[in-house]
Design a protein around this motif. Structure first.
Motif, PDB file in Angstrom:
ATOM      1  N   GLN A  62      -5.621  37.553 -10.834  1.00 39.99           N
ATOM      2  CA  GLN A  62      -5.216  36.805 -12.012  1.00 39.99           C
ATOM      3  C   GLN A  62      -5.101  35.339 -11.624  1.00 39.99           C
ATOM      4  O   GLN A  62      -4.311  34.974 -10.754  1.00 39.99           O
ATOM      5  N   SER A  64      -4.606  31.073 -12.160  1.00 37.02           N
ATOM      6  CA  SER A  64      -3.694  30.194 -12.884  1.00 37.02           C
ATOM      7  C   SER A  64      -4.099  30.174 -14.354  1.00 37.02           C
ATOM      8  O   SER A  64      -5.280  30.221 -14.691  1.00 37.02           O
ATOM      9  N   GLU A  65      -3.119  30.091 -15.249  1.00 39.05           N
ATOM     10  CA  GLU A  65      -3.447  29.990 -16.677  1.00 39.05           C
ATOM     11  C   GLU A  65      -4.073  28.637 -17.001  1.00 39.05           C
ATOM     12  O   GLU A  65      -4.667  28.461 -18.060  1.00 39.05           O
ATOM     13  N   THR A  67      -6.899  27.179 -16.367  1.00 41.15           N
ATOM     14  CA  THR A  67      -8.175  27.614 -15.801  1.00 41.15           C
ATOM     15  C   THR A  67      -9.181  26.472 -15.667  1.00 41.15           C
ATOM     16  O   THR A  67     -10.258  26.469 -16.267  1.00 41.15           O
ATOM     17  N   CYS A  72      -6.709  25.663 -10.199  1.00 40.74           N
ATOM     18  CA  CYS A  72      -6.908  26.975  -9.589  1.00 40.74           C
ATOM     19  C   CYS A  72      -7.083  26.882  -8.078  1.00 40.74           C
ATOM     20  O   CYS A  72      -6.534  27.693  -7.322  1.00 40.74           O
ATOM     21  N   HIS A 216     -12.111  30.498 -11.211  1.00 45.08           N
ATOM     22  CA  HIS A 216     -11.746  30.919 -12.566  1.00 45.08           C
ATOM     23  C   HIS A 216     -12.939  31.631 -13.183  1.00 45.08           C
ATOM     24  O   HIS A 216     -14.056  31.578 -12.657  1.00 45.08           O
ATOM     25  N   LEU A 226      -7.307  25.853 -20.602  1.00 43.76           N
ATOM     26  CA  LEU A 226      -6.042  26.433 -21.038  1.00 43.76           C
ATOM     27  C   LEU A 226      -6.200  27.059 -22.414  1.00 43.76           C
ATOM     28  O   LEU A 226      -6.682  26.424 -23.348  1.00 43.76           O
ATOM     29  N   GLU A 233      -9.320  33.963 -17.003  1.00 43.39           N
ATOM     30  CA  GLU A 233      -8.212  34.144 -16.061  1.00 43.39           C
ATOM     31  C   GLU A 233      -8.382  35.349 -15.146  1.00 43.39           C
ATOM     32  O   GLU A 233      -7.536  35.589 -14.282  1.00 43.39           O
ATOM     33  N   GLU A 255      -1.976  37.777  -7.678  1.00 37.91           N
ATOM     34  CA  GLU A 255      -2.036  36.433  -8.251  1.00 37.91           C
ATOM     35  C   GLU A 255      -2.944  35.565  -7.384  1.00 37.91           C
ATOM     36  O   GLU A 255      -3.038  35.761  -6.174  1.00 37.91           O
TER      37      GLU A 255
END
Length: 282
Positions: A62, A64-65, A67, A72, A216, A226, A233, A255
């Motif tokens: 997963q 980072s949000e 992206t 990242c 990503h 984002l 993600e 993560e």
């Protein structure tokens, strides 16, 4: 602890280990820019990665949000959560805390080398890092800069043994943005690269651990940022070599920042005090 839990609480102490034995002598991290799980799993496009669980460990990641590449990569390298400013800076991202496996490897006498996309030079600008950044052939380039980086990697494999190495290939992201995931040009580029990766994993010395991931994912139309959602993600980590478990695919998701302390664990480096990561023990 008494504030949160009623007890009883252990009063014993566990001594910190005097040293951490390295599990491998060399780690090579290959980052493909903007490759989602759907492409990695497509046996018609990337047959090597689609069947990777037969030779190594395949782990869902997963990201980072945020992206974008800068955010990242910073999570992956430092183990720290990315913040909005990292996304705003993106390719010009900076590293405010020199407390991660790349600095520790250098501090302990190892050699750390980077090739490919210049974003890593912004994170690690000091002269004691070895940078062989790919030439910038423009955003329309989907292979020339990556070919340059792969030639550098082949040189490392052929005898220039650094301890910790990173190759970041950006052409995959360019191809997706310009042509989309469903285009024949994109698919051909990924097929060719998949073949090169198969050769790389088969040619590295026995005391090397090789990791492959993406910074990503993206949508079928090449979008990511984002709010894009799961397509941007969700990526994979592929791992093979000393310190890595028996071949197979893990169900539990790690993560993106956990890759940082995986590097620390493999090379027996001190664990950064500023990290937000968890060692992926499985």
């Amino acid at each position: 602890p008494g504030i949160l839990f009623s007890g009883p609480h252990s009063q014993s102490a566990t001594a910190f280990p005097d040293d951490l034995d390295p599990l491998t002598e060399h780690v090579l991290l290959v980052v493909l820019d903007g490759v989602p799980r759907s492409v990695f799993d497509d046996a018609d496009v990337m047959p090597f990665t689609a069947s990777f669980d037969q030779i190594g460990v395949k782990v869902p990641v997963q990201t980072s949000e945020l992206t974008l590449t800068g955010a990242c990569i910073k999570e992956m390298a430092t183990g720290r959560n990315a913040v909005p400013m990292d996304a705003i800076r993106n390719w010009e991202v900076s590293n405010e805390v020199r407390n991660d496996p790349f600095y520790y490897a250098e501090y302990q006498g190892g050699s750390v080398a980077f090739t490919g996309f210049y974003v890593w030079k912004n994170l690690y600008p000091e002269d004691f890092f070895f940078h062989d950044t790919s030439p910038d052939f423009g955003f329309e380039d989907i292979s020339l800069a990556d070919d340059y980086a792969m030639n550098v990697v082949n040189g490392w494999v052929g005898g220039d043994h650094h301890q910790l190495m990173v190759a970041h290939l950006g052409g995959t992201d360019h191809a997706a943005h310009i042509h989309g995931l469903e285009s024949e040009l994109y698919k051909k580029r990924l097929r060719d690269l998949d073949s090169e990766l198969a050769d790389l994993f088969g040619s590295v010395p026995d005391d090397w651990t090789v990791l492959l991931t993406s910074d990503h994912g993206l949508t079928n139309y090449g979008g990511h940022a984002l709010g894009t959602g799961a397509a941007a993600e969700e990526v994979y980590l592929f791992a093979k070599g000393p310190g890595i478990a028996s071949p197979g695919e893990l169900d539990s998701v790690i993560e993106q920042r956990d890759i940082s302390v995986l590097l620390s664990s493999l090379l027996g480096l001190p664990l950064p005090t500023s990290s937000d990561a968890v060692i992926p023990l499985d």
